[in-house]
Motif scaffolding. Structure first.
Motif, short mmCIF file in Angstrom:
data_model
loop_
_atom_site.label_atom_id
_atom_site.label_comp_id
_atom_site.label_asym_id
_atom_site.label_seq_id
_atom_site.Cartn_x
_atom_site.Cartn_y
_atom_site.Cartn_z
N PRO A 17 0.82 -1.22 0.00
CA PRO A 17 0.00 0.00 0.00
C PRO A 17 0.86 1.27 0.00
O PRO A 17 2.07 1.20 0.25
CB PRO A 17 -0.79 -0.11 1.32
CG PRO A 17 -0.63 -1.51 1.79
CD PRO A 17 0.62 -2.04 1.19
N ASN A 18 0.22 2.41 -0.24
CA ASN A 18 0.93 3.69 -0.18
C ASN A 18 1.59 3.86 1.18
O ASN A 18 0.99 3.56 2.21
CB ASN A 18 -0.06 4.86 -0.34
CG ASN A 18 -0.53 4.98 -1.76
OD1 ASN A 18 -1.72 4.93 -2.02
ND2 ASN A 18 0.38 5.13 -2.69
N GLY A 19 2.79 4.35 1.17
CA GLY A 19 3.49 4.64 2.42
C GLY A 19 3.99 3.42 3.15
O GLY A 19 4.40 3.50 4.31
N SER A 20 3.97 2.26 2.50
CA SER A 20 4.40 1.04 3.19
C SER A 20 5.92 0.89 3.22
O SER A 20 6.44 0.01 3.91
CB SER A 20 3.77 -0.19 2.52
OG SER A 20 4.14 -0.25 1.17
N LYS A 76 8.07 1.05 0.18
CA LYS A 76 8.67 0.52 -1.05
C LYS A 76 9.84 1.41 -1.51
O LYS A 76 10.94 0.92 -1.76
CB LYS A 76 7.62 0.43 -2.17
CG LYS A 76 6.42 -0.43 -1.83
CD LYS A 76 5.42 -0.51 -2.97
CE LYS A 76 4.74 0.80 -3.29
NZ LYS A 76 3.83 1.29 -2.24
N SER A 77 9.56 2.71 -1.61
CA SER A 77 10.62 3.63 -2.05
C SER A 77 11.76 3.67 -1.03
O SER A 77 12.94 3.70 -1.40
CB SER A 77 10.07 5.04 -2.24
OG SER A 77 9.11 5.05 -3.25
N THR A 78 11.39 3.65 0.23
CA THR A 78 12.40 3.69 1.28
C THR A 78 13.31 2.46 1.19
O THR A 78 14.52 2.55 1.41
CB THR A 78 11.72 3.76 2.67
OG1 THR A 78 10.88 4.91 2.70
CG2 THR A 78 12.75 3.84 3.80
N LYS A 130 15.68 3.07 -1.68
CA LYS A 130 16.64 4.13 -1.29
C LYS A 130 17.65 3.59 -0.29
O LYS A 130 18.82 3.97 -0.31
CB LYS A 130 15.89 5.30 -0.64
CG LYS A 130 15.16 6.20 -1.61
CD LYS A 130 14.70 7.44 -0.86
CE LYS A 130 13.28 7.79 -1.22
NZ LYS A 130 12.70 8.79 -0.31
#
Ligand code: ATP
Ligand code: MG
Length: 233
Positions: A35-38, A40-42, A45
């Motif tokens: 979900p959003n904010g779970s 993934k991008s972090t 990174k």
């Protein structure tokens, strides 16, 4: 190829990832969904050295790369394509590709080879990248990343904000990188259904924790997880 063990990471005092232990197998396409904010991008990174690591480690081909700087991680053979700001808009397509070879022993013929793969880019060779469409800019970002001959490529939502038709083109390019170029790929995607359809392996992150890792297809057809977290019926 890539492995994390008990990884905890985030931004200053905000911990986002908790105890993430996953493997990204060689020459396969692993998708990161959730979900959003779970986180993934972090997660992407963190692999590329752009967050604060509180615990755990990151191993690439048996080498501990935890805590290295992004430029050092790049030299170890990891490429990272962020969702936005992944090209230089006021430079030409050719200049962008030239910059991508910085610090590596890559001759100019490789630039032409990469451009052959992306006919759209050839058209814009000597024009500013800003003149291209969103999808073409993503292609340039992918081409810049490929030019560095990475062992593993990280993509953060390369289809975000693209038309459905262009999104399919980008997904096909990513599939081709795996199938015809033998690349190892880690792809974070909002479009979970499409990502799971093209992925070999999947990692499901929920609130920064690994809820699932295994075959992508098994997650796609999972009785509960898809419905609960990914909007897949
Ligand atoms: N630079 C930052 N500084 C502080 N907190 C951040 C930063 N970037 C992300 N966060 C926070 O980290 C958490 C995880 O965000 P992240 O961007 O990793 O999620 P995501 O799964 O990629 O979401 P999305 O599907 O929206 O792309 C969110 O609570 C977010 O607000
Ligand atoms: Mg994200």
């Amino acid at each position: 190829m890539l492995m994390t063990q008990g990884l905890g990471a985030g931004y200053k005092k905000l911990q986002v990832l908790f105890d993430v232990s996953v493997t990204v197998p060689e020459k396969q396409l692993t998708v990161v969904v959730g979900p959003n904010g779970s986180g993934k991008s972090t997660f992407l990174k963190t692999i590329f050295g752009l967050t604060k690591i509180y615990s755990g480690k990151i191993m690439l081909d048996g080498v501990d790369i935890t805590g290295l700087q992004p430029h050092q991680i790049a030299y170890h053979g990891i490429s990272y394509v962020p969702q936005v700001d992944n090209i230089f808009s006021n430079l030409t397509v050719y200049e962008n590709l030239l910059i991508a070879t910085h610090g590596l022993n890559i001759d100019e013929s490789s630039i032409d080879d990469v451009m052959e793969m992306f006919p759209h880019l050839k058209t814009y060779r000597n024009k500013k990248a800003a003149l291209m469409s969103g999808g073409e800019r993503q292609m340039l970002a992918i081409a810049m990343s490929l030019l560095r001959k990475p062992k593993i490529m990280l993509f953060d939502e390369p289809t975000g904000n693209l038309s459905p038709k262009m999104a399919i083109t980008i997904f096909n390019i990513i599939k081709e990188l795996r199938e015809n170029h033998g690349k190892t790929i880690l792809l974070a995607e909002q479009n979970a259904k499409k990502a799971l359809e093209i992925g070999d392996k999947a990692i499901l992150l929920v609130s920064g924790k690994t809820v699932y890792q295994g075959d992508a297809n098994a997650l796609l057809t999972h009785e509960e997880l898809g419905k609960l977290y990914l909007g897949i019926k």
